[in-house]
Design a protein around this motif. Structure first.
Motif, short mmCIF file in Angstrom:
data_model
loop_
_atom_site.label_atom_id
_atom_site.label_comp_id
_atom_site.label_asym_id
_atom_site.label_seq_id
_atom_site.Cartn_x
_atom_site.Cartn_y
_atom_site.Cartn_z
N GLY A 42 48.57 49.10 30.31
CA GLY A 42 49.87 48.57 29.96
C GLY A 42 50.18 47.24 30.63
N ALA A 43 49.21 46.72 31.43
CA ALA A 43 49.44 45.46 32.13
C ALA A 43 49.37 44.26 31.20
CB ALA A 43 48.44 45.29 33.27
N GLY A 44 48.69 44.43 30.03
CA GLY A 44 48.61 43.33 29.07
C GLY A 44 47.20 42.80 28.83
N LYS A 45 46.20 43.44 29.43
CA LYS A 45 44.82 42.96 29.31
C LYS A 45 44.36 42.96 27.86
CE LYS A 45 43.04 46.22 31.78
NZ LYS A 45 44.24 47.06 31.84
N SER A 46 44.47 44.11 27.20
CA SER A 46 44.00 44.22 25.82
C SER A 46 44.81 43.33 24.89
CB SER A 46 44.06 45.68 25.35
OG SER A 46 43.13 46.46 26.06
N THR A 47 46.11 43.20 25.17
CA THR A 47 46.95 42.32 24.34
C THR A 47 46.47 40.87 24.46
OG1 THR A 47 48.84 43.79 24.64
CG2 THR A 47 49.30 41.56 23.86
N CYS A 209 30.59 40.21 38.60
CA CYS A 209 31.66 39.23 38.32
C CYS A 209 31.77 38.15 39.39
CB CYS A 209 33.00 39.95 38.19
SG CYS A 209 33.05 41.09 36.79
N ASP A 210 32.14 36.94 38.96
CA ASP A 210 32.34 35.81 39.86
C ASP A 210 33.78 35.73 40.34
OD1 ASP A 210 29.63 34.57 39.51
OD2 ASP A 210 30.31 34.46 37.43
N ARG A 211 34.72 35.74 39.40
CA ARG A 211 36.15 35.69 39.75
C ARG A 211 36.88 36.84 39.07
NH1 ARG A 211 38.98 30.37 38.36
NH2 ARG A 211 37.73 30.47 36.45
N VAL A 212 38.10 37.08 39.53
CA VAL A 212 38.91 38.15 38.96
C VAL A 212 40.35 37.67 38.83
CG1 VAL A 212 39.18 39.19 41.26
CG2 VAL A 212 39.75 40.53 39.22
N THR A 213 40.94 37.89 37.65
CA THR A 213 42.35 37.62 37.41
C THR A 213 43.07 38.96 37.22
OG1 THR A 213 42.12 35.40 36.49
CG2 THR A 213 44.01 36.67 35.75
N VAL A 214 44.21 39.13 37.85
CA VAL A 214 44.97 40.38 37.80
C VAL A 214 46.28 40.17 37.05
CG1 VAL A 214 46.10 42.18 39.15
CG2 VAL A 214 43.95 41.18 39.97
N TYR A 220 51.21 37.32 35.03
CA TYR A 220 50.05 36.86 35.80
C TYR A 220 50.34 37.05 37.28
CZ TYR A 220 46.85 33.43 37.93
OH TYR A 220 45.90 32.80 38.71
N VAL A 221 49.42 37.74 38.00
CA VAL A 221 49.59 37.98 39.43
C VAL A 221 48.79 36.97 40.25
CG1 VAL A 221 49.28 39.63 41.32
CG2 VAL A 221 50.07 40.43 39.09
N ILE A 235 43.54 46.48 44.36
CA ILE A 235 44.39 47.60 43.98
C ILE A 235 45.85 47.28 44.24
CG2 ILE A 235 45.01 49.99 44.55
CD1 ILE A 235 42.00 50.50 45.00
N SER A 236 46.13 46.64 45.39
CA SER A 236 47.50 46.27 45.72
C SER A 236 48.05 45.26 44.71
CB SER A 236 47.54 45.68 47.13
OG SER A 236 48.86 45.33 47.47
N MET A 237 47.20 44.29 44.29
CA MET A 237 47.63 43.32 43.28
C MET A 237 47.93 44.01 41.94
SD MET A 237 44.91 40.22 44.02
CE MET A 237 45.51 39.10 42.73
N MET A 238 47.11 45.02 41.61
CA MET A 238 47.26 45.70 40.32
C MET A 238 48.51 46.57 40.26
SD MET A 238 43.32 46.84 39.69
CE MET A 238 43.71 48.04 38.42
N VAL A 239 48.72 47.37 41.30
CA VAL A 239 49.79 48.37 41.25
C VAL A 239 51.06 47.93 41.97
CG1 VAL A 239 48.11 50.23 41.05
CG2 VAL A 239 49.00 49.66 43.29
N GLY A 240 50.98 46.82 42.72
CA GLY A 240 52.16 46.31 43.40
C GLY A 240 52.52 47.09 44.64
N ARG A 241 51.57 47.92 45.11
CA ARG A 241 51.82 48.72 46.31
C ARG A 241 50.47 49.18 46.86
NH1 ARG A 241 52.08 51.80 41.84
NH2 ARG A 241 51.11 53.87 41.90
#
Length: 495
Positions: A42-47, A209-214, A220-221, A235-241
């Motif tokens: 639901g974060a928007g990756k597939s969209t 992988c070389d880089r990662v965007t969350v 955009y985080v 994980i903290s970037m993904m879930v906000g905690r």
């Protein structure tokens, strides 16, 4: 990795009824780079990748390829700009051959007719180039999910694209096939292809992988270099905690045997499966692709007839010839392939949540809508499913939230025995921890769970006992107290 930017997506906005799926998202990709795209379901990756693939059209924002602004207003426009996408949910045509699927819409012609001989020859060459032992003349419906996944990969590569998007490409393939996939990816990046890689498996990101965007909640985080970023940071970037608990499992002494299977054989992939399940325990089923794990469970649930063997429920012989029989014995199955075997994609979340318990709120022609909404609401809340409303089409939810609806649907039948086939396939770390916690609570309340999983850490951390299958048979069983290792499991699985 080149200094020249291959792809830029700037300030991308996309909304659906009740949902702001993307809110000003930025993304960039270099030639010869594998760039991971992470985020919870639901974060928007597939969209975002569907906007890149021309399936959705953004309301705002710009896309640049090699510095040139492009208009991607459809799938053909995406292909014309050198973009190929391997979607998480397979989009092959089951009643067509492998060759026909690879060249669908661009078939070679001879005298105005499709040249099947040339098409099969070209498909065979592609399959051979990537060391795949799949016949180009085989029908897709006869392939395993893992084989179908590999056909999708070959089809995407065959476009000779500059930009290749892979959405959960390893979700249903074996470790050996993962190694082959990574070798193929390394070969492609050496040729300057840029790869966008979506996966929830952290160890894969570190390998390839070389880089990662969350992304989080459609925003955009940040973007980090993988080798300079820890798993906890991601994980903290993904879930906000901080995710303090990932696997949740309270072990206790299980009760009596509630299900016993002796020498189950279906004449095809199941060749003598035997095991037992006790009240209040989770047993994990491990094994390589094609070992017969899913097929065994389909026999138990009545989806596939078994030719010989015995099934006992609560120590009494059980005759299970259909899913209706299985449900009478209070057995439920959440299948591996939710798209083909479970979901009604053009129906609502409420419909998909309650379809197995219609008698609870329908009496003749009368529908108790309030009762239906109560049932759906209970399991939406229990599974923490993210949906704007019960009326939302389930096809508009993320894959992880669709999976939560599927699990909730079968929990609504009040089963004593719950079979979960790849329950966290394509599910993010936050949703995984929620599913694990739900499983733990269910067995504490007395339910018994069979879990099939290709993720060995999941098997090791969630199971009371682990059965290993090889060539259609149960090759052995380990107890969690034995400090089982992945190496012990793989030794039995591959013998």
């Amino acid at each position: 990795m080149s200094e020249k930017i291959l792809l830029q997506m700037k300030n991308i906005h996309k909304s659906f009824p009740g949902v702001n799926a993307l809110q000003g998202v930025d993304f960039e990709l270099f030639p010869g780079e594998v760039h991971a795209l992470l985020g919870e379901n639901g974060a928007g990756k597939s969209t975002l990748i569907k906007v890149l693939g021309g399936i959705y059209i953004a309301e705002e924002g710009d896309i640049f390829i090699e510095g040139k602004k492009v208009a991607i207003d459809g799938v053909n426009a995406s292909h014309d700009n050198g973009i190929s996408i391997i979607h998480q949910e397979l989009v092959l045509v089951p009643h067509m051959t492998v060759a026909e699927n690879i060249f669908l819409g661009r078939e070679p012609l001879k005298g105005g007719f499709i040249d099947h001989e040339t098409m099969e020859r070209e498909a065979e060459k592609l399959l051979d180039d990537y060391h795949m032992s799949i016949s180009p003349a085989a029908f897709v419906k006869d392939l395993t999910i893992a084989q179908q996944q590999m056909v999708e990969i070959v089809k995407a590569i065959s476009y000779r694209s500059k930009i290749l998007v892979m959405d959960e490409p390893t979700s249903s393939i074996s470790d050996k096939e993962v190694e082959f996939l990574f070798d193929t990816m390394r070969m492609l990046v050496k040729k300057g292809v840029g790869i966008i890689y979506i996966s929830h498996k952290m160890d894969e990101l570190e390998q390839i992988c070389d880089r990662v965007t969350v992304l989080r909640d459609g925003t955009y985080v940040g973007t980090n270099v993988v080798k300079n970023t820890s798993r906890d940071q991601l994980i903290s970037m993904m879930v906000g905690r901080e995710l303090t608990k990932y696997y949740t499992r309270d072990y206790k002494e299980p009760g009596e045997v509630v299900l016993k299977c002796e020498n189950i054989t279906d004449g095809k992939m199941v060749k003598g499966a035997s095991f037992e399940l006790r009240q209040g325990e989770i047993i994990g089923f491990a094994g390589l692709v094609g070992a017969g794990r899913s097929e065994t469970m389909k026999c138990i649930f009545g989806l596939t007839p078994y030719l010989s063997g015995e099934i006992y429920v609560n120590e009494k012989p059980a005759k299970i010839r259909s899913p209706l029989d299985a449900m009478k014995y209070k057995i439920a199955l959440v299948p591996e392939d939710r798209k083909q075997e479970g979901l009604y994609p053009v129906q609502s979340v409420r419909f998909n949540s309650t379809i197995e318990v219609l008698k609870s709120f329908i009496n003749g022609i009368l529908v108790d809508q309030k009762k239906e909404e109560e049932i759906a609401g209970k399991y939406i809340e229990m599974m923490d499913t993210k949906t704007p409303s019960q009326d939302q089409l389930i096809g508009n939810l993320s894959g992880g939230n669709q999976q939560k609806v599927m699990i909730g649907r079968w929990l609504a039948t009040s089963p004593d025995i719950l079979i979960l086939d790849e329950p966290t396939r394509g599910v993010d770390v936050g949703a995984k921890s929620e599913i694990y916690a739900a499983m733990n609570e269910l067995v504490k309340e007395g339910m018994s769970i069979i879990m099939i999983s290709s993720e060995l850490p999941e098997i090791l951390n969630m199971s009371d006992r682990v059965y290993v299958m090889c060539d259609g048979k149960t090759a052995g069983c380990f107890h969690h107290s034995e400090n089982i290792t992945q190496e012990q499991i793989m030794k039995l699985a591959a013998k």
